[in-house]
Design a protein around this motif. Structure first.
Motif, PDB file in Angstrom:
ATOM      1  N   VAL A 166       0.850  -1.185   0.000  1.00  9.69           N
ATOM      2  CA  VAL A 166       0.000   0.000   0.000  1.00  9.69           C
ATOM      3  C   VAL A 166       0.889   1.240   0.000  1.00  9.69           C
ATOM      4  CG1 VAL A 166      -1.610   1.331   1.413  1.00  9.69           C
ATOM      5  CG2 VAL A 166      -1.925  -1.127   1.160  1.00  9.69           C
ATOM      6  N   GLY A 167       0.608   2.176  -0.903  1.00  5.13           N
ATOM      7  CA  GLY A 167       1.401   3.407  -0.990  1.00  5.13           C
ATOM      8  C   GLY A 167       0.677   4.580  -0.355  1.00  5.13           C
ATOM      9  N   LEU A 168       1.442   5.426   0.348  1.00  7.77           N
ATOM     10  CA  LEU A 168       0.896   6.675   0.888  1.00  7.77           C
ATOM     11  C   LEU A 168       1.644   7.815   0.222  1.00  7.77           C
ATOM     12  CD1 LEU A 168       0.994   6.080   4.771  1.00  7.77           C
ATOM     13  CD2 LEU A 168      -1.013   5.959   3.279  1.00  7.77           C
ATOM     14  N   LEU A 169       0.914   8.612  -0.543  1.00  6.65           N
ATOM     15  CA  LEU A 169       1.550   9.751  -1.207  1.00  6.65           C
ATOM     16  C   LEU A 169       1.044  11.035  -0.585  1.00  6.65           C
ATOM     17  CD1 LEU A 169       1.374   8.870  -5.021  1.00  6.65           C
ATOM     18  CD2 LEU A 169       3.466   9.412  -3.758  1.00  6.65           C
ATOM     19  N   GLY A 170       1.855  12.071  -0.620  1.00  4.40           N
ATOM     20  CA  GLY A 170       1.418  13.359  -0.107  1.00  4.40           C
ATOM     21  C   GLY A 170       2.597  14.290   0.018  1.00  4.40           C
ATOM     22  N   ARG A 171       2.296  15.571  -0.095  1.00  3.21           N
ATOM     23  CA  ARG A 171       3.349  16.576   0.016  1.00  3.21           C
ATOM     24  C   ARG A 171       3.979  16.560   1.406  1.00  3.21           C
ATOM     25  NH1 ARG A 171      -0.838  20.112  -2.403  1.00  3.21           N
ATOM     26  NH2 ARG A 171      -0.299  20.355  -4.607  1.00  3.21           N
ATOM     27  N   ASN A 172       5.065  17.280   1.516  1.00  2.00           N
ATOM     28  CA  ASN A 172       5.701  17.493   2.793  1.00  2.00           C
ATOM     29  C   ASN A 172       4.680  18.028   3.798  1.00  2.00           C
ATOM     30  OD1 ASN A 172       8.002  17.226   4.183  1.00  2.00           O
ATOM     31  ND2 ASN A 172       9.048  18.979   3.291  1.00  2.00           N
ATOM     32  N   GLY A 173       4.590  17.423   4.968  1.00  2.00           N
ATOM     33  CA  GLY A 173       3.672  17.915   5.988  1.00  2.00           C
ATOM     34  C   GLY A 173       2.252  17.379   5.860  1.00  2.00           C
TER      35      GLY A 173
ATOM     36  N   ALA B  22       3.074  -0.045  -5.685  1.00  2.00           N
ATOM     37  CA  ALA B  22       1.932  -0.347  -4.818  1.00  2.00           C
ATOM     38  C   ALA B  22       0.786  -1.036  -5.552  1.00  2.00           C
ATOM     39  CB  ALA B  22       1.435   0.932  -4.164  1.00  2.00           C
ATOM     40  N   ASP B  23       0.029  -1.844  -4.823  1.00  2.00           N
ATOM     41  CA  ASP B  23      -1.212  -2.434  -5.341  1.00  2.00           C
ATOM     42  C   ASP B  23      -2.342  -1.427  -5.202  1.00  2.00           C
ATOM     43  OD1 ASP B  23      -0.200  -5.159  -5.779  1.00  2.00           O
ATOM     44  OD2 ASP B  23       0.084  -5.118  -3.608  1.00  2.00           O
ATOM     45  N   GLU B  24      -2.199  -0.536  -4.207  1.00  2.00           N
ATOM     46  CA  GLU B  24      -3.237   0.436  -3.905  1.00  2.00           C
ATOM     47  C   GLU B  24      -2.553   1.695  -3.370  1.00  2.00           C
ATOM     48  OE1 GLU B  24      -5.763  -1.034  -0.843  1.00  2.00           O
ATOM     49  OE2 GLU B  24      -7.136   0.655  -0.979  1.00  2.00           O
ATOM     50  N   VAL B  25      -3.080   2.861  -3.739  1.00  2.00           N
ATOM     51  CA  VAL B  25      -2.450   4.117  -3.317  1.00  2.00           C
ATOM     52  C   VAL B  25      -3.460   4.992  -2.581  1.00  2.00           C
ATOM     53  CG1 VAL B  25      -1.260   6.207  -4.100  1.00  2.00           C
ATOM     54  CG2 VAL B  25      -0.914   4.070  -5.337  1.00  2.00           C
ATOM     55  N   HIS B  26      -2.986   5.639  -1.513  1.00  2.00           N
ATOM     56  CA  HIS B  26      -3.787   6.633  -0.803  1.00  2.00           C
ATOM     57  C   HIS B  26      -3.055   7.962  -0.878  1.00  2.00           C
ATOM     58  CE1 HIS B  26      -6.274   3.484   0.998  1.00  2.00           C
ATOM     59  NE2 HIS B  26      -5.144   2.814   1.130  1.00  2.00           N
ATOM     60  N   VAL B  27      -3.800   9.029  -1.122  1.00  2.00           N
ATOM     61  CA  VAL B  27      -3.195  10.359  -1.161  1.00  2.00           C
ATOM     62  C   VAL B  27      -3.639  11.137   0.070  1.00  2.00           C
ATOM     63  CG1 VAL B  27      -2.999  12.525  -2.438  1.00  2.00           C
ATOM     64  CG2 VAL B  27      -3.169  10.352  -3.692  1.00  2.00           C
ATOM     65  N   LEU B  28      -2.658  11.645   0.800  1.00  2.00           N
ATOM     66  CA  LEU B  28      -2.920  12.446   1.992  1.00  2.00           C
ATOM     67  C   LEU B  28      -2.687  13.914   1.672  1.00  2.00           C
ATOM     68  CD1 LEU B  28      -1.053  10.480   4.813  1.00  2.00           C
ATOM     69  CD2 LEU B  28      -3.485  11.029   4.805  1.00  2.00           C
TER      70      LEU B  28
ATOM     71  N   THR C 140      -2.894  17.669   3.960  1.00  2.00           N
ATOM     72  CA  THR C 140      -3.138  18.294   5.269  1.00  2.00           C
ATOM     73  C   THR C 140      -3.948  17.397   6.225  1.00  2.00           C
ATOM     74  OG1 THR C 140      -5.005  19.535   4.324  1.00  2.00           O
ATOM     75  CG2 THR C 140      -2.896  20.693   4.508  1.00  2.00           C
ATOM     76  N   GLY C 141      -3.443  16.216   6.414  1.00  2.00           N
ATOM     77  CA  GLY C 141      -3.989  15.333   7.438  1.00  2.00           C
ATOM     78  C   GLY C 141      -5.237  14.567   7.051  1.00  2.00           C
ATOM     79  N   GLU C 142      -5.679  14.722   5.803  1.00  2.00           N
ATOM     80  CA  GLU C 142      -6.874  13.966   5.393  1.00  2.00           C
ATOM     81  C   GLU C 142      -6.570  13.076   4.195  1.00  2.00           C
ATOM     82  OE1 GLU C 142     -10.745  15.933   5.609  1.00  2.00           O
ATOM     83  OE2 GLU C 142      -9.629  17.749   6.161  1.00  2.00           O
ATOM     84  N   MET C 143      -7.251  11.949   4.160  1.00  2.00           N
ATOM     85  CA  MET C 143      -7.121  11.055   3.022  1.00  2.00           C
ATOM     86  C   MET C 143      -8.032  11.602   1.923  1.00  2.00           C
ATOM     87  SD  MET C 143      -5.422   8.089   3.264  1.00  2.00           S
ATOM     88  CE  MET C 143      -5.878   6.583   4.089  1.00  2.00           C
ATOM     89  N   VAL C 144      -7.457  12.131   0.853  1.00  2.00           N
ATOM     90  CA  VAL C 144      -8.287  12.783  -0.166  1.00  2.00           C
ATOM     91  C   VAL C 144      -8.545  11.907  -1.386  1.00  2.00           C
ATOM     92  CG1 VAL C 144      -7.708  15.142   0.502  1.00  2.00           C
ATOM     93  CG2 VAL C 144      -6.240  13.940  -1.111  1.00  2.00           C
ATOM     94  N   TRP C 145      -7.809  10.815  -1.490  1.00  2.00           N
ATOM     95  CA  TRP C 145      -8.027   9.933  -2.635  1.00  2.00           C
ATOM     96  C   TRP C 145      -7.483   8.541  -2.317  1.00  2.00           C
ATOM     97  CZ3 TRP C 145      -5.548   6.804  -6.166  1.00  2.00           C
ATOM     98  CH2 TRP C 145      -6.252   6.517  -7.344  1.00  2.00           C
ATOM     99  N   SER C 146      -8.192   7.519  -2.780  1.00  2.00           N
ATOM    100  CA  SER C 146      -7.701   6.142  -2.662  1.00  2.00           C
ATOM    101  C   SER C 146      -8.075   5.382  -3.922  1.00  2.00           C
ATOM    102  CB  SER C 146      -8.348   5.417  -1.467  1.00  2.00           C
ATOM    103  OG  SER C 146      -8.084   6.098  -0.267  1.00  2.00           O
ATOM    104  N   GLY C 147      -7.186   4.575  -4.414  1.00  2.00           N
ATOM    105  CA  GLY C 147      -7.495   3.787  -5.606  1.00  2.00           C
ATOM    106  C   GLY C 147      -6.266   3.065  -6.120  1.00  2.00           C
ATOM    107  N   THR C 148      -6.383   2.525  -7.317  1.00  2.00           N
ATOM    108  CA  THR C 148      -5.250   1.795  -7.888  1.00  2.00           C
ATOM    109  C   THR C 148      -4.248   2.791  -8.479  1.00  2.00           C
ATOM    110  OG1 THR C 148      -6.256   1.681 -10.085  1.00  2.00           O
ATOM    111  CG2 THR C 148      -6.739  -0.142  -8.560  1.00  2.00           C
ATOM    112  N   PRO C 149      -2.979   2.388  -8.534  1.00  2.00           N
ATOM    113  CA  PRO C 149      -1.974   3.263  -9.145  1.00  2.00           C
ATOM    114  C   PRO C 149      -2.327   3.618 -10.597  1.00  2.00           C
ATOM    115  CG  PRO C 149      -0.987   1.161  -8.471  1.00  2.00           C
ATOM    116  CD  PRO C 149      -2.387   1.170  -7.963  1.00  2.00           C
TER     117      PRO C 149
END
Ligand code: ADP
Ligand code: MG
Length: 238
Positions: free
Chosen positions: A33-40, A202-208, A210-219
């Motif tokens: 599982v991948g977690l993507l997101g900007r610094n912070g 990743a099999d699945e990616v989540h985008v964070l 400012t502290g919230e999960m804003v997107w989830s899905g396949t790469p």
């Protein structure tokens, strides 16, 4: 046999400062599982919340197969099979790589674990006799991953493994990490700003954000949506 790590309705704060809001995450063994997101964005905070870092105040739950990890000390979470590789890449600089790996082996883990780990992260094999302080950043990263694997975890949390590393070493790490879920029947969570690295692995990616999960899905879905990437991830991540 443990099989699923779940994060449910997790909010986290540092003192009064909120860092994560109602995060849900599910990681199965054998998957990445991948977690993507900007610094912070909250990537490190999420990984630290899973391993019950005492610095963070957490609401919500983290559990393995229904057994809550909340209220457990960090070392107990490790004993239950969650290995965390922080972004600091700290190894014992005065010990050799072989010694660094040896002290990380948990009691009860099979004696051939070192050989399995060296097969999975081949970069480390040639470094065994070197002292920690002699290693480059990329070599240190490979050793910290190998060290985490020595405890034969069920889940491996990697915090920005590619940060500051050259493309060549990133490629080698990617090849190694890609095989871990299958070789060790391991659930991997990789937090990164490196878009390519995560969407390749990743099999699945989540985008964070400012502290919230804003997107989830396949790469594949994420890669095919440049607007989404523009909105939530920094320039240079594509
Ligand atoms: N030790 C800390 N004390 C207070 N605030 C922190 C601390 N560490 C991180 N934060 C804050 O929490 C938020 C999320 O940070 P972090 O999880 O480190 O993001 P990322 O790993 O995605 O870069 C940011 O607003 C950051 O400033
Ligand atoms: Mg971070």
């Amino acid at each position: 046999m443990t099989s699923t790590l779940t994060v449910t309705g997790l909010s986290a704060s540092y003192g009064l400062a909120s860092a994560l809001k109602s995060i849900d995450l599910r990681v199965e063994k054998g998957r990445c599982v991948g977690l993507l997101g900007r610094n912070g964005a909250g990537k490190t905070t999420l990984l630290k919340s899973i391993v019950a870092d005492p610095e963070i105040t957490v609401r919500g739950d983290v559990a393995i197969d229904g057994r809550s990890l909340r209220k457990l000390a960090t070392y107990k979470v490790a004993r239950l099979g969650v290995a965390w590789v922080p972004d600091t890449r700290r190894i014992f600089t005065r010990l050799t790589v072989a010694e660094n790996l040896d002290i990380a082996r948990r009691r009860g883990v099979a004696s051939d674990q070192l050989e399995r780990v060296l097969e999975a992260v081949p970069l480390v094999r040639g470094l065994l006799k070197r002292a920690g302080y002699e290693l480059s950043g990329g070599e240190q990263q490979a050793v910290t991953i190998a060290r985490a694997l020595m405890s034969a975890p069920d889940f491996l949390l990697l915090d920005e493994p590619t940060e500051g590393l050259s493309p060549l070493i990133v490629e080698q790490l990617q090849a190694s990490i890609a095989r871990l879920p299958e070789i060790f029947d391991l659930g991997v969570v990789v937090a990164e700003q490196n878009f390519r690295f995560v969407t390749d692995l990743a099999d699945e990616v989540h985008v964070l954000e400012t502290g919230e999960m804003v997107w989830s899905g396949t790469p594949e879905l994420l890669v095919s949506d440049p607007d989404l990437v523009d909105r939530h991830l920094s320039v240079g991540e594509k």
